[in-house]
Design a protein around this motif. Structure first.
Motif, mmCIF file in Angstrom:
data_model
loop_
_atom_site.group_PDB
_atom_site.id
_atom_site.type_symbol
_atom_site.label_atom_id
_atom_site.label_comp_id
_atom_site.label_asym_id
_atom_site.label_seq_id
_atom_site.Cartn_x
_atom_site.Cartn_y
_atom_site.Cartn_z
ATOM 1 N N LYS A 75 0.845 -1.193 0.000
ATOM 2 C CA LYS A 75 0.000 0.000 0.000
ATOM 3 C C LYS A 75 0.882 1.246 0.000
ATOM 4 O O LYS A 75 1.986 1.241 0.525
ATOM 5 N N ASN A 76 0.369 2.291 -0.615
ATOM 6 C CA ASN A 76 1.091 3.566 -0.731
ATOM 7 C C ASN A 76 2.272 3.482 -1.693
ATOM 8 O O ASN A 76 3.176 4.314 -1.651
ATOM 9 N N LYS A 77 2.256 2.454 -2.526
ATOM 10 C CA LYS A 77 3.226 2.362 -3.622
ATOM 11 C C LYS A 77 2.462 2.132 -4.930
ATOM 12 O O LYS A 77 1.383 1.540 -4.926
ATOM 13 N N TYR A 78 3.042 2.598 -6.022
ATOM 14 C CA TYR A 78 2.527 2.171 -7.324
ATOM 15 C C TYR A 78 2.954 0.717 -7.524
ATOM 16 O O TYR A 78 4.026 0.304 -7.056
ATOM 17 N N ILE A 79 2.119 -0.030 -8.194
ATOM 18 C CA ILE A 79 2.420 -1.443 -8.419
ATOM 19 C C ILE A 79 2.309 -1.752 -9.910
ATOM 20 O O ILE A 79 1.352 -1.333 -10.572
ATOM 21 N N LYS A 118 14.364 1.696 -8.601
ATOM 22 C CA LYS A 118 14.524 0.966 -7.334
ATOM 23 C C LYS A 118 14.405 1.869 -6.107
ATOM 24 O O LYS A 118 14.044 1.395 -5.012
ATOM 25 N N ASN A 119 14.676 3.158 -6.246
ATOM 26 C CA ASN A 119 14.582 4.078 -5.113
ATOM 27 C C ASN A 119 13.285 4.875 -5.093
ATOM 28 O O ASN A 119 13.120 5.789 -4.291
ATOM 29 N N ASP A 120 12.373 4.532 -5.990
ATOM 30 C CA ASP A 120 11.094 5.232 -6.087
ATOM 31 C C ASP A 120 9.971 4.373 -5.507
ATOM 32 O O ASP A 120 10.108 3.148 -5.372
ATOM 33 N N PRO A 121 8.834 5.000 -5.170
ATOM 34 C CA PRO A 121 7.716 4.251 -4.568
ATOM 35 C C PRO A 121 6.931 3.444 -5.610
ATOM 36 O O PRO A 121 5.755 3.724 -5.882
ATOM 37 N N ILE A 122 7.608 2.478 -6.205
ATOM 38 C CA ILE A 122 6.967 1.632 -7.212
ATOM 39 C C ILE A 122 7.470 0.195 -7.033
ATOM 40 O O ILE A 122 8.671 -0.030 -6.874
ATOM 41 N N GLN A 123 6.541 -0.752 -7.031
ATOM 42 C CA GLN A 123 6.878 -2.152 -6.811
ATOM 43 C C GLN A 123 6.512 -2.970 -8.043
ATOM 44 O O GLN A 123 5.361 -2.969 -8.480
ATOM 45 N N PHE A 124 7.492 -3.665 -8.585
ATOM 46 C CA PHE A 124 7.258 -4.574 -9.708
ATOM 47 C C PHE A 124 7.031 -5.976 -9.140
ATOM 48 O O PHE A 124 7.846 -6.471 -8.354
ATOM 49 N N ILE A 125 5.920 -6.604 -9.540
ATOM 50 C CA ILE A 125 5.590 -7.949 -9.056
ATOM 51 C C ILE A 125 5.322 -8.847 -10.264
ATOM 52 O O ILE A 125 4.419 -8.582 -11.056
ATOM 53 N N SER A 126 6.128 -9.872 -10.407
ATOM 54 C CA SER A 126 5.962 -10.815 -11.516
ATOM 55 C C SER A 126 5.125 -12.002 -11.045
ATOM 56 O O SER A 126 5.534 -12.736 -10.143
ATOM 57 N N ILE A 127 3.939 -12.161 -11.650
ATOM 58 C CA ILE A 127 3.010 -13.229 -11.280
ATOM 59 C C ILE A 127 3.042 -14.285 -12.374
ATOM 60 O O ILE A 127 2.658 -14.022 -13.514
ATOM 61 N N SER A 128 3.496 -15.476 -12.026
ATOM 62 C CA SER A 128 3.631 -16.532 -13.024
ATOM 63 C C SER A 128 2.285 -17.197 -13.319
ATOM 64 O O SER A 128 1.466 -17.411 -12.427
ATOM 65 N N LEU A 129 2.098 -17.537 -14.589
ATOM 66 C CA LEU A 129 0.932 -18.291 -15.039
ATOM 67 C C LEU A 129 1.304 -19.746 -15.300
ATOM 68 O O LEU A 129 0.578 -20.467 -15.987
ATOM 69 N N PRO A 134 2.479 -11.968 -22.461
ATOM 70 C CA PRO A 134 2.530 -11.216 -21.207
ATOM 71 C C PRO A 134 1.357 -10.241 -21.086
ATOM 72 O O PRO A 134 0.758 -9.854 -22.086
ATOM 73 N N HIS A 135 1.079 -9.880 -19.853
ATOM 74 C CA HIS A 135 0.007 -8.921 -19.568
ATOM 75 C C HIS A 135 0.478 -8.057 -18.416
ATOM 76 O O HIS A 135 0.940 -8.563 -17.390
ATOM 77 N N TYR A 136 0.364 -6.734 -18.575
ATOM 78 C CA TYR A 136 0.869 -5.808 -17.573
ATOM 79 C C TYR A 136 -0.268 -4.930 -17.045
ATOM 80 O O TYR A 136 -1.072 -4.409 -17.825
ATOM 81 N N VAL A 137 -0.317 -4.783 -15.727
ATOM 82 C CA VAL A 137 -1.324 -3.954 -15.077
ATOM 83 C C VAL A 137 -0.606 -2.937 -14.198
ATOM 84 O O VAL A 137 0.267 -3.302 -13.399
ATOM 85 N N VAL A 138 -0.975 -1.672 -14.344
ATOM 86 C CA VAL A 138 -0.390 -0.614 -13.517
ATOM 87 C C VAL A 138 -1.444 -0.166 -12.508
ATOM 88 O O VAL A 138 -2.575 0.166 -12.874
ATOM 89 N N ILE A 139 -1.066 -0.151 -11.227
ATOM 90 C CA ILE A 139 -1.997 0.110 -10.130
ATOM 91 C C ILE A 139 -1.518 1.303 -9.310
ATOM 92 O O ILE A 139 -0.319 1.466 -9.054
ATOM 93 N N GLY A 140 -2.478 2.127 -8.916
ATOM 94 C CA GLY A 140 -2.161 3.324 -8.150
ATOM 95 C C GLY A 140 -1.882 3.042 -6.693
ATOM 96 O O GLY A 140 -2.038 1.917 -6.198
#
Length: 402
Positions: free
Chosen positions: A284-288, A315-326, A367-373
Motif C-alpha cells: 500500500k502507498n506504492k505504485y504497483i 529501485k529508489n522510487d515508490p513503485i513495486q514490480f511484481i511478476s506473477i507466473s501463469l 505477457p500482460h501488464y497492469v499498472v496500479i495506483g
C-alpha cells in the motif's frame, strides 16, 4: 452376493478408466526430409490443461512424441528451433487428437508438411484447400513484410516504412477475407472441433459478444476440448454476463467465492519461490506493476531484460514490480527464473489463467501488464510492454506527480 456385485462393479469401473486413459493417448511419428540431426519442439495443452513443451532428438530425420490430450488441442511443431517468426513455414500448426498421427515434413525448397491420422486434422486440411488462394496470399505478404522489415533495419529509410505500411494494408484485406470465410464455416459447423480452432485463431479481432454467442452454440464435446477451454478462458474473465458464467463455470466453487470478496490488489496473497505467502497489501502507498508471465511464453522471456532495467531504474522510487507466473508447474517457474537471471519479486498461483488474480485482472494471454495506483485502483488494466516508450512515459508521469 453383495461382494460379488461390488467386485463386478470394480472391474467395470477399472476397465472404463483404462479405456478413458487409452482414448486420451496420442503417439506422433514423424520424418523430416532435409534435416537429419538436431531437435524439434512440440507445444500443446495436455489432459490436465498444462502447457507442454516437449523436445525430440532427430535420428536420421525421424522423431516421435507421445502424451495425453482431451478430445482435440492445437499443437505447434517447431522444426527450426532458432526461428522466432511465428509465420515461418518451419512452424507447423495442426490439430492434435488421441490416436496415432504421422507427420512428414519436407524442408527442401518450399517447406511442406503432410499430417495424417486424425479426423479433425483431415477436416482442417480439407478446409485449408478450399481457401488455398487466400492462405497463399497471406504467406506471400508475411514473407514480403519480413523481408522489408529486415531491409528497413539495415537502411532505416522512410521509403521502407511507407512500403511496409502499404503492404500491411493489403495484408489486412487478405486477413479480413479469411476471417469472413472462417466465420461462415463456424456458423454452419457448430459441432466441429475445427470451428472451435478457427474461433481461437480469430478471437482477438472479434467482438466479445460474437465470440460468446458462437461458443454458446457449440456442442458439449467441443466445449470440453482444449480448444473450447481456451475460448472459455478468454470469455469468462472479460464478460459481465452472470448467467453465462453460471452456465459455463471456469473456477471451482471455492475460488468463485474468493473472487467475489476481492476488492483490490490488496486482497491477494500469493506464494513466492520459497513457498511463503506474500500479502500484496504490504505494498500500500506504492505504485504497483503486475507482470503476468510464464516460462513457456516466448514474448514474456524476451521482455525480461527490459523489465529488469526498469525495476533497477526505479529501485529508489515508490513503485513495486511484481511478476506473477501463469505456470502450472512450480519447477518450470523456478527453473525459468534461474535460467533467465530474472531478479525481483516473484509469486505464483498454479491455477494460472483460472486463478482468482488472473480472472480479476482479466488476464487472457501473456505477457500482460497492469499498472496500479497507490490506493489500489487500476490505472492501466492492459499496459504496453516494458520496452515500449508509452509504458516508460506512463511510469514517469506517475512519479512526476509526487
Amino acid at each position: 452376493m453383495k461382494h460379488n456385485i461390488l467386485a463386478v462393479f470394480f472391474i467395470l469401473f477399472t476397465n472404463l478408466a483404462n479405456c478413458q486413459n487409452f482414448n486420451d493417448e496420442f503417439v506422433i511419428s514423424g520424418k523430416i526430409y532435409g534435416k537429419d540431426t538436431g531437435k524439434v519442439i512440440l507445444r500443446y495443452n495436455n489432459i490436465n490443461d498444462e502447457v507442454i513443451l516437449d523436445t525430440a532428438i532427430l535420428e536420421q530425420g525421424q522423431f516421435s512424441f507421445s502424451g495425453r490430450v482431451y478430445n482435440v488441442s492445437e499443437a505447434i511443431l517447431r522444426t527450426d528451433i532458432e526461428t522466432t517468426n511465428l509465420e515461418d513455414k518451419s512452424i507447423i500448426r495442426f490439430l492434435l487428437e488421441p490416436g496415432t498421427i504421422n507427420i512428414v515434413v519436407n524442408i527442401l525448397n518450399n517447406p511442406t508438411a503432410i499430417i495424417t491420422g486424425g479426423p479433425a486434422q483431415q477436416e482442417k486440411d480439407d478446409w485449408d484447400r478450399q481457401k488455398k488462394d487466400l492462405l497463399d496470399a497471406r504467406a506471400f505478404y508475411y514473407h514480403k513484410a519480413d523481408s522489408l522489415n529486415n531491409l528497413q533495419n539495415k537502411n532505416n529509410k522512410p521509403s521502407d516504412n511507407q512500403a511496409i505500411a502499404a503492404l500491411s494494408s493489403e495484408r489486412d484485406l487478405i486477413l479480413q477475407s479469411i476471417r469472413t470465410k472462417d466465420m461462415a464455416y463456424i456458423q454452419s459447423h457448430l459441432n466441429s472441433y475445427l470451428s472451435a480452432y478457427l474461433l481461437v485463431q480469430h478471437h482477438r479481432r472479434l467482438p466479445l459478444d460474437s465470440i460468446k454467442n458462437m461458443y454458446d452454440k457449440f456442442g458439449y464435446h467441443v466445449k470440453q476440448s482444449d480448444l473450447g477451454k481456451r475460448l472459455l478462458r478468454f470469455i469468462y474473465p472479460l464478460t459481465n454476463d452472470t448467467l453465462f458464467r453460471a452456465s459455463n463455470p471456469l473456477l471451482s466453487a471455492d475460488m468463485e467465492k474468493k473472487l467475489r470478496i476481492v476488492q483490490s490488489v490488496y486482497s491477494f496473497s500469493l506464494q513466492d519461490t520459497a513457498g511463503n505467502l506474500v500479502d500484496l497489501a504490504a505494498f500500500k502507498n506504492k505504485y504497483i506493476v503486475l507482470d503476468f508471465w510464464a516460462s513457456w511464453c516466448t514474448p514474456c522471456i524476451k521482455a525480461i531484460p527490459a523489465l529488469k532495467q526498469l525495476a533497477a531504474y526505479y529501485k529508489n522510487d515508490p513503485i513495486q514490480f511484481i511478476s506473477i507466473s501463469l505456470d502450472t508447474k512450480i519447477d518450470d517457474w523456478k527453473k525459468s527464473i534461474l535460467q533467465n537471471n530474472f531478479s525481483g519479486l516473484h509469486v505464483l498461483d498454479s491455477n494460472a489463467f483460472r486463478s482468482p488474480v488472473a480472472v480479476y485482472y482479466k488476464v487472457v494471454w501473456a505477457p500482460h501488464y497492469v499498472v496500479i495506483g497507490k490506493d489500489g485502483t487500476v490505472i492501466n488494466a492492459d499496459a504496453q510492454g516494458p520496452d515500449d516508450p508509452a509504458f516508460r512515459l506512463l511510469l514517469a508521469k506517475l512519479l512526476k506527480k509526487e
